[in-house]
Design an enzyme around this catalytic site. Structure first.
Site, short mmCIF file in Angstrom:
data_model
loop_
_atom_site.label_atom_id
_atom_site.label_comp_id
_atom_site.label_asym_id
_atom_site.label_seq_id
_atom_site.Cartn_x
_atom_site.Cartn_y
_atom_site.Cartn_z
N LYS A 109 0.81 -1.38 0.11
CA LYS A 109 0.14 0.00 0.02
C LYS A 109 0.91 1.21 0.06
CE LYS A 109 -3.97 -2.14 0.41
NZ LYS A 109 -3.37 -3.53 -0.28
N ASP A 110 0.20 2.37 -0.35
CA ASP A 110 1.22 3.73 -0.42
C ASP A 110 1.43 4.11 0.76
OD1 ASP A 110 -1.28 3.43 -2.56
OD2 ASP A 110 0.22 4.98 -3.51
#
EC number: 5.4.99.27
Length: 423
Positions: A87-88
């Site tokens: 995920k970012d």
């Protein structure tokens, strides 16, 4: 299709937008809360097992670092923690991780700033990359261009619903330092010294000046001891590699192996992603459509089934694509040789040959990285029903995507902005 004018996107093969309307500009991630990602898990089995399944919610944490901190607080190796999707960092993200052989009460005792862990079940097996149903996003693009903003947003929303190029997003390669695919290509060619030089030594203008200077000095001199003195403490991976080289001069393979296995694997897969982007843009160059099949195109169905378009099934393939049951796909090469069915396979084979890469190189890299790179199919178009709301100069987007698809690929269609504004 509209060409991108940004050198970084073009270098990474992201050379087109599906919509021809002017971009809305703006900026992503003004705050982490402007980029919210919620992982949609596969059903979690109600069973006993050695793997504890936990819901991890974090704000502004890079996943590998978060996992290492969680492992440190639990007193175990980070290799005992697995996940279904990365995920970012500059975002608020919710995802699932599995932890091997740890009691629930130990997890409940983990207290880290901007991280929360919740035990949700057990499993006989660890989570693995891709073992999720998808991701749900709520994203705010701020400071957009006000001219014709609602109309531009509506036009792009319709284009995303129809299908846009399913590029691997810029963050796949690193926006501040788009170097992962370069390191991966060096590893594939067995050039471990070149891979180390690229990872430690390539400087980029968005980095602090002291970091740029430290990297440049290492690239010019190869002096690992000087690099340890120059590189800031926060660059833990670069320093670990330099420390290994200082103690073991010339052991570039060993320097790479001090990195986490998942990071080593990411380098090679990033190179494969770059190949995909370039091949997809080459299809557009040739005037071929994203959703109109050609003889020899590969098809990827929702259930994972694969097929090839022939003269006999051509019309049936068109109907299946229009009904959303399958998509045209590109084969991303690996240790499995490329079988040529049509023009896209020719394009990919030519790309690989021009890079001087062979199937045997993927086999060697698989042994070095301890990860299989057998090749895979990826759909060439991405579509989603986006709920878009305009409020002043802000645009809020809500949508869901399957695993492995990039929200920034959707956002870039709206923004058509400099990639550095999407970090």
């Amino acid at each position: 299709m509209m060409p991108s004018t940004y050198p970084l996107e073009r270098d990474l093969g992201m050379r087109y937008y599906a919509s021809e309307t002017p971009g809305i500009g703006g900026r992503l991630r003004s705050t982490p809360a402007d980029f919210v990602v919620e992982e949609l898990p596969l059903p979690i089995p109600d069973q006993e097992g050695p793997y504890l399944i936990c819901r991890l919610t974090k704000t502004s944490w890079e996943l590998q670092r978060a996992v290492r901190e969680i492992a440190r607080h639990l007193g175990l190796s980070h290799r005992r923690i697995s996940w279904a999707g990365t995920k970012d960092k500059n975002a608020v993200t919710t995802q699932f991780i599995s932890i091997y052989d740890v009691p629930p009460e130990a997890v409940e005792g983990v207290h880290l700033k901007d991280i929360s862990l919740e035990v949700v079940g057990r499993s006989q097996h660890p989570l693995s990359l891709g073992s999720l149903a998808g991701n749900r996003f709520e994203i705010v693009i701020r400071e957009c261009l006000i001219e014709d903003l609602p109309a531009r947003v509506q036009t792009v929303t319709e284009a995303v619903s129809a299908g846009v190029p399913n590029y691997y997003g810029v963050q796949r390669f690193g926006v501040i330092r788009p170097v992962t695919h370069i390191v991966g290509e060096k590893i594939l060619k067995g050039d471990y010294e070149g891979a180390v030089a690229a990872y430690i030594g390539r400087a980029y203008p968005m980095e602090p000046l002291d970091v740029q200077q430290a990297r440049t000095r290492f690239l010019e001199t190869g002096d690992a001891r000087a690099a340890l003195a120059d590189l800031p403490v926060r660059l833990t991976y670069e320093r670990a590699m330099a420390n290994h080289l200082a103690a073991n001069p010339g052991d570039y393979a060993g320097a790479l192996r001090v990195l986490p296995p998942k990071l080593l694997s990411l380098f090679v897969s990033a190179f494969q992603s770059c190949l995909f982007n370039h091949a997809l843009s080459a299809r557009i160059d040739a005037g071929l459509q994203l959703n109109e099949p050609e003889i020899g195109d590969r098809l990827l169905f929702e259930n994972g089934r694969e097929d090839v378009v022939t003269a006999r099934n051509h019309q049936a393939a068109r109907i299946q694509i229009r009904r959303g049951r399958c998509r045209i796909a590109l084969f991303i090469p690996g240790a499995e040789p490329v079988r040529v069915y049509g023009p896209m396979d020719d394009i990919m084979r030519d790309l690989v040959q021009r890079r001087g890469i062979e199937a045997a190189d993927f086999e060697r890299a698989s042994r070095f990285v301890e990860t299989a790179f057998s090749g895979a199919l990826r759909a060439i178009s991405l579509s989603s029903n986006v709920e878009a709301q305009v409020s002043g100069t802000d645009v809020r987007l809500r949508f869901s995507l399957p695993p492995g698809h990039y929200a920034t690929t959707v956002c870039r269609e709206y923004m058509k902005a400099e990639p550095y504004l999407m970090i």
